[in-house]
Motif scaffolding. Structure first.
Motif, PDB file in Angstrom:
ATOM      1  N   HIS A 145      -0.655  -3.194   7.060  1.00  0.00           N
ATOM      2  CA  HIS A 145      -1.106  -3.611   5.725  1.00  0.00           C
ATOM      3  C   HIS A 145      -2.497  -3.039   5.430  1.00  0.00           C
ATOM      4  O   HIS A 145      -3.455  -3.792   5.215  1.00  0.00           O
ATOM      5  N   TRP A 148      -4.867  -4.394   2.748  1.00  0.00           N
ATOM      6  CA  TRP A 148      -5.548  -5.672   2.907  1.00  0.00           C
ATOM      7  C   TRP A 148      -7.033  -5.492   3.232  1.00  0.00           C
ATOM      8  O   TRP A 148      -7.758  -6.472   3.389  1.00  0.00           O
ATOM      9  N   ASN A 181      -6.870  -8.953  -2.724  1.00  0.00           N
ATOM     10  CA  ASN A 181      -5.433  -8.836  -2.507  1.00  0.00           C
ATOM     11  C   ASN A 181      -4.868 -10.213  -2.183  1.00  0.00           C
ATOM     12  O   ASN A 181      -5.243 -10.819  -1.165  1.00  0.00           O
ATOM     13  N   ILE A 184      -3.423 -11.031   1.558  1.00  0.00           N
ATOM     14  CA  ILE A 184      -4.273 -11.388   2.700  1.00  0.00           C
ATOM     15  C   ILE A 184      -4.703 -12.845   2.595  1.00  0.00           C
ATOM     16  O   ILE A 184      -4.831 -13.549   3.600  1.00  0.00           O
TER      17      ILE A 184
END
Length: 249
Positions: A145, A148, A181, A184
C-alpha cells in the motif's frame, strides 16, 4: 485467589467509570476508568529491563512492581523492529515492521496475552505504546500500500517532516504515513481494536499523537471507547488535541 481489584480480559472493569466533557461541550464523552484517578504509572522498556529481554523474564518482576505501588504498566512498543535503515544494532522500538505481531525476541503474542492476564490477576493494568505516525521501511504496507505514505517532491516515500520547518525530523529510520488516505485510518483503527480485544490491554500511549490529524483521533477513540473504558495517553502539547476529550491525559 486474585487480590482485590484484579481484572481479567473477559471481565474488564467497566462498571466504575465516569464521563467527562471539556468546557466547550464540543468534545466527545470520554469514559474514564475510575481506577485511573489514583493510579501510579510505570514505563517499561522490555528489552532492557532484564538480561533476557523477554515477556517470560519480565513476568517474574510483577509481584515486586505491585508491591512498589505500581498500578499501570506502560509497555514501550512490543512489535517487531524494522531492519531496513535501522539506527544502531538493535534499532528503534518505534520503527515497527508489523502492527499485529510481537517482537520474536520478546516472545509470542500468546505469551504477551498471558502476561497481560497475570498483570490483571495482580490488580494492575496495561497500556501499550502505539506508533500511528510512521512505520519502519520494511513494513509490508510500503510494498502493498505505497499510497498510504507521504511522498516528497521526487515522488518517493519520505521520512517524517517537521511541519514548523518543512524539514526532516531526522527520523530517517521510519516512513511517514499519509492520513489523507482513509484506508490507512481504518487500518490503524482496526489494528488498535485488535490489541484491545485480543490481548486485553487497558489502553494506549499514543506516540507523536500531535503528528496525526485530530479528526482521526475522534474517529479512533469513538471506536475504542465503544469496546470499553480505556486509558488513552497522548504524547502531545497541542491544545486542540489535549482539550478535545479524545484522550484521557
Amino acid at each position: 485467589e486474585p487480590p482485590p481489584g484484579a481484572v481479567t480480559r473477559d471481565q474488564p472493569d467497566e462498571k466504575n467509570c465516569q464521563h467527562m466533557e471539556d468546557a466547550s461541550n464540543t468534545a466527545i464523552d470520554t469514559p474514564v476508568p475510575d481506577w485511573l484517578r489514583w493510579s501510579n504509572l510505570y514505563e517499561e522498556n522490555l528489552r532492557q529491563y532484564t538480561p533476557e529481554g523477554t515477556f517470560a523474564a519480565f513476568r517474574n518482576h510483577l509481584p515486586r512492581l505491585r508491591d512498589m505501588g505500581v498500578d499501570i504498566l506502560w509497555f514501550m512498543p512490543v512489535q517487531p523492529v524494522s531492519r531496513e535503515r535501522r539506527k544502531g544494532p538493535m534499532g528503534s522500538p518505534y520503527a515497527l515492521s508489523d502492527y499485529l505481531a510481537t517482537n520474536p525476541d520478546f516472545g509470542s503474542f500468546e505469551e504477551f496475552c498471558q502476561l497481560v492476564e497475570e498483570i490483571h490477576r495482580l490488580g494492575m493494568r496495561v497500556i501499550l505504546d502505539w506508533v500511528p505516525n510512521h512505520t519502519g521501511w520494511d513494513h509490508s504496507c510500503i510494498r502493498e500500500h505505497p499510497d498510504w505514505y507521504i511522498r516528497g517532491d521526487s515522488g518517493k516515500i519520505i521520512d517524517p517532516v517537521n511541519p514548523g520547518t518543512g524539514k526532516s525530523c531526522g527520523w530517517t529510520d521510519v516512513a511517514a504515513l499519509d492520513y489523507g488516505n482513509p484506508e490507512i485510518r481504518q487500518a490503524m483503527i482496526d489494528a488498535m481494536t485488535y490489541w484491545v480485544r485480543e490481548s486485553g490491554i487497558d489502553g494506549f500511549r499514543a506516540d507523536v499523537a500531535h503528528g496525526v490529524p485530530v479528526d482521526f483521533w475522534e474517529e479512533c477513540t469513538r471506536t475504542l471507547y465503544a469496546i470499553r473504558p480505556l486509558f488513552m495517553l497522548a504524547e502531545a502539547e497541542d491544545s486542540e488535541l489535549v482539550n478535545s476529550g479524545y484522550f484521557t491525559a
